[in-house]
Design an enzyme around this catalytic site. Structure first.
Site, PDB file in Angstrom:
ATOM      1  CG  ASP A  34      75.136  31.255  39.148  1.00 49.30           C
ATOM      2  OD1 ASP A  34      74.336  30.446  39.633  1.00 49.30           O
ATOM      3  OD2 ASP A  34      76.350  31.035  39.038  1.00 49.30           O
ATOM      4  CE  LYS A  56      72.593  35.749  48.257  1.00 46.51           C
ATOM      5  NZ  LYS A  56      73.537  35.845  49.358  1.00 46.51           N
ATOM      6  CG  MET A 167      82.039  37.790  45.901  1.00 42.64           C
ATOM      7  SD  MET A 167      82.082  36.017  46.173  1.00 42.64           S
ATOM      8  CE  MET A 167      83.653  35.609  45.459  1.00 42.64           C
TER       9      MET A 167
HETATM   10  C1  LIG Z   1      80.828  34.957  42.930  1.00 37.55           C
HETATM   11  S1  LIG Z   1      81.923  36.146  42.212  1.00 37.55           S
HETATM   12  C2  LIG Z   1      81.905  35.516  40.592  1.00 37.55           C
HETATM   13  C3  LIG Z   1      82.987  36.082  39.723  1.00 37.55           C
HETATM   14  C4  LIG Z   1      82.846  35.662  38.281  1.00 37.55           C
HETATM   15  N1  LIG Z   1      82.986  34.241  38.127  1.00 37.55           N
HETATM   16  C5  LIG Z   1      83.828  36.381  37.370  1.00 37.55           C
HETATM   17  O1  LIG Z   1      84.741  35.747  36.836  1.00 37.55           O
HETATM   18  O2  LIG Z   1      83.648  37.583  37.166  1.00 37.55           O
HETATM   19  C6  LIG Z   1      80.866  37.544  42.128  1.00 37.55           C
HETATM   20  C7  LIG Z   1      81.633  38.865  42.175  1.00 37.55           C
HETATM   21  O3  LIG Z   1      82.121  39.214  40.894  1.00 37.55           O
HETATM   22  C8  LIG Z   1      82.108  40.614  40.737  1.00 37.55           C
HETATM   23  N2  LIG Z   1      81.239  40.946  39.592  1.00 37.55           N
HETATM   24  C9  LIG Z   1      80.749  40.097  38.695  1.00 37.55           C
HETATM   25  N3  LIG Z   1      80.068  40.739  37.729  1.00 37.55           N
HETATM   26  C10 LIG Z   1      80.135  42.058  38.023  1.00 37.55           C
HETATM   27  C11 LIG Z   1      79.639  43.249  37.409  1.00 37.55           C
HETATM   28  N4  LIG Z   1      78.928  43.226  36.275  1.00 37.55           N
HETATM   29  N5  LIG Z   1      79.907  44.426  38.013  1.00 37.55           N
HETATM   30  C12 LIG Z   1      80.625  44.490  39.130  1.00 37.55           C
HETATM   31  N6  LIG Z   1      81.118  43.399  39.767  1.00 37.55           N
HETATM   32  C13 LIG Z   1      80.885  42.199  39.215  1.00 37.55           C
HETATM   33  C14 LIG Z   1      81.630  41.190  42.054  1.00 37.55           C
HETATM   34  O4  LIG Z   1      82.762  41.421  42.876  1.00 37.55           O
HETATM   35  C15 LIG Z   1      80.811  40.045  42.600  1.00 37.55           C
HETATM   36  O5  LIG Z   1      80.643  40.133  43.995  1.00 37.55           O
END
Ligand SMILES: C[S@@+](CC[C@H](N)C(=O)[O-])C[C@H]1O[C@@H](n2cnc3c(N)ncnc32)[C@H](O)[C@@H]1O
Length: 249
Positions: A34, A56, A167
């Site tokens: 991803d 994406k 998100m």
């Molecule tokens: C589709 S969700 C997936 C979450 C993921 N499965 C998790 O457990 O962290 C994506 C969201 O995770 C957060 N996110 C993931 N990695 C991040 C990072 N390195 N820095 C900031 N936000 C992050 C943001 O809010 C982003 O919009």
């Protein structure tokens, strides 16, 4: 029997991978990854493994979930070990469980390597503990994804001590207004932790009221933290500096 590994890639820094995630990643013939998977994490796959991007790019249409299902079925039918590498934990807002169910329906063996979710790790790495004696005894994690925001019942998060929103950048004003309408204080501190553990990580601190008023700029991906624990950031920054190895994405 064909195999699908659901692998949590953590927030970006390869040091935040589990030992199991690294082991499974090295067994994969094909890795479907991803957008939020860092280059450093991806580099840990075998050099001869096929890497297929299924996220994406800015301004592009996201590859459909059906296409991802098709890729999983296609490669597992060829007898390949397929790794589905997802940011954070695959089962936290990652649709990992849907891919797991599909695989089982098609007789594919599934193994999970849970990941360190950004929801829990990112605030801590920014020196914001989710709980703290006398300050926060509860926390919740919610999504503000655009397809769900109108359905999300923000009132049920009015009395959680610490609220973590994933998100949540795009709809931050709506989320903040809804939380204030449900009883959270406008002067409550908040933080957006952007691109955590990556080279251009940035933390934006403000208040819920300022976010509701449209006065706070934030860039996705970010973890949106709401609660009194945000005030501990400065104190912990001086005492327990959390160290991160920056990764690129
Ligand atoms: C589709 S969700 C997936 C979450 C993921 N499965 C998790 O457990 O962290 C994506 C969201 O995770 C957060 N996110 C993931 N990695 C991040 C990072 N390195 N820095 C900031 N936000 C992050 C943001 O809010 C982003 O919009």
């Amino acid at each position: 029997m064909s195999k699908l590994y659901l692998i949590g890639a953590g927030p970006g820094d390869p040091e935040l991978l589990t030992v199991k995630a690294v082991r499974l990643l090295k067994e994969c013939d094909v890795v479907l990854y991803d957008r939020l998977v860092s280059a450093e994490v991806l580099r840990l796959a075998r050099p001869d493994a096929e890497r297929i991007y299924v996220g994406k790019h800015e301004g592009e249409q996201e590859i459909t979930q059906q296409k991802i299902f098709d890729l999983i079925l296609h490669h597992t039918r060829l007898g390949k070990v397929v790794g589905r590498l997802k940011g954070g934990d695959p089962l936290v807002f990652g649709r990992g469980a849907e891919e797991w169910a599909l695989a089982l329906e098609h007789g594919i063996e599934v193994e999970l390597a849970p990941g360190i979710s950004s929801a829990v790790a990112v605030p801590g790495l920014a020196n914001i503990p989710l709980t703290y004696r006398g300050v926060s005894r509860s926390f919740a994690v919610a999504t503000a994804h655009c397809q769900e925001d109108r359905e999300q019942d923000w009132a049920c998060y009015a009395h959680v001590d610490t609220l973590v929103v994933l998100m949540g950048v795009k709809n931050r004003e709506f989320v903040a207004r809804s939380l204030i309408a449900a009883g959270r204080r406008p002067d409550e501190p908040v933080a957006f932790i952007e691109r955590a553990t990556l080279q251009d990580e940035k933390v934006v601190e403000s208040t819920l009221g300022a976010v509701a008023a449209g006065e706070v700029e934030a860039v996705s991906p970010a973890v949106f933290v709401i609660g009194e624990v945000v005030r501990l950031r400065e104190r912990l920054s001086n005492q327990l500096r959390a160290t991160t190895n920056f990764a690129s994405r």
